[in-house]
Design an enzyme around this catalytic site. Structure first.
Site, PDB file in Angstrom:
ATOM      1  N   LEU A  19      -2.388   4.834  30.733  1.00  0.00           N
ATOM      2  CA  LEU A  19      -3.617   5.623  30.510  1.00  0.00           C
ATOM      3  C   LEU A  19      -4.507   4.882  31.797  1.00  0.00           C
ATOM      4  CD1 LEU A  19      -5.201   7.707  29.043  1.00  0.00           C
ATOM      5  CD2 LEU A  19      -5.980   5.860  27.424  1.00  0.00           C
ATOM      6  N   HIS A  20      -5.030   5.789  32.415  1.00  0.00           N
ATOM      7  CA  HIS A  20      -6.144   5.347  33.364  1.00  0.00           C
ATOM      8  C   HIS A  20      -7.130   6.548  33.744  1.00  0.00           C
ATOM      9  CE1 HIS A  20      -3.989   7.448  36.573  1.00  0.00           C
ATOM     10  NE2 HIS A  20      -2.707   7.138  35.907  1.00  0.00           N
ATOM     11  N   GLY A  21      -8.122   6.491  34.514  1.00  0.00           N
ATOM     12  CA  GLY A  21      -9.093   7.484  34.640  1.00  0.00           C
ATOM     13  C   GLY A  21      -8.603   8.680  34.898  1.00  0.00           C
ATOM     14  N   ALA A  24      -7.074  10.223  31.640  1.00  0.00           N
ATOM     15  CA  ALA A  24      -8.080  10.271  30.731  1.00  0.00           C
ATOM     16  C   ALA A  24      -9.019  11.552  31.056  1.00  0.00           C
ATOM     17  CB  ALA A  24      -8.850   9.114  30.662  1.00  0.00           C
TER      18      ALA A  24
END
Length: 178
Positions: A19-21, A24
């Site tokens: 999960l990263h920018g 997300a």
């Protein structure tokens, strides 16, 4: 959904960053998910990584970090049938394990797989080893489309075609989906 339908997996994504920018903000919004399920035995037992991942969650979307076998239990548990989920796994072998054990997906999105000296680069963000190729081959043989995109708006590229063009697929697939 009726009692017999498992949770709705809107996307399964393989990304060594989990999960990263981009995940997300983009995928979760476009897919209209209400849960992000980070499925990783390693991260589930690493409180620092688990905390960092939960901090990256977009507002209004619950993020759960769970081990592989727990994911399989909750997938078939009727209490979770109303989940609209984005499943994130770190590697293609975990995606294969989930699908082998009944998690229904028609497409696996591949974001990034980190490079190291034992891996071969196949795109600017994806490197594979032989076990990855075997897992992708198995998924392809089940009729799962292998999609390369960082974010939903990117043009879709076919990972199977890339692997074939790079000479990494050693045989013809076992099915008609080639």
């Amino acid at each position: 959904m009726n009692e017999g339908d498992p949770m709705e997996v809107r996307l399964m994504r393989v990304d060594s960053r989990l999960l990263h920018g981009q995940v997300a903000t983009n995928w979760a919004k476009v897919l209209k998910v209400d849960r992000i399920l980070v499925v990783s035995d390693q991260v589930a037992h690493d409180n620092i990584r688990k905390t960092l991942i939960k901090q990256a969650s977009p507002p209004g979307i619950k993020v759960h970090v769970i081990p592989l076998m727990k994911m399989l239990r909750i997938y078939f548990d009727p209490r979770f049938n109303d989940f609209k989920a984005l499943i994130l796994v770190e590697n293609p072998r975990d995606a294969q394990t989930l699908v082998e054990n009944g998690v229904q997906v028609k497409l696996v999105n591949v974001g990034a797989l980190s490079f190291n000296s034992s891996r071969q680069m196949v795109t600017d963000s994806i490197s594979v080893d032989q076990k990855d190729v075997e897992a992708f081959t198995w998924l392809h043989d089940q009729g799962v489309k292998l999609d390369i995109r960082k974010v939903s708006g990117d043009p879709s590229k076919d990972l199977w075609k890339v692997l074939t063009e790079k000479g990494l697929v050693k045989r013809e697939p076992n099915n008609i989906h080639a």
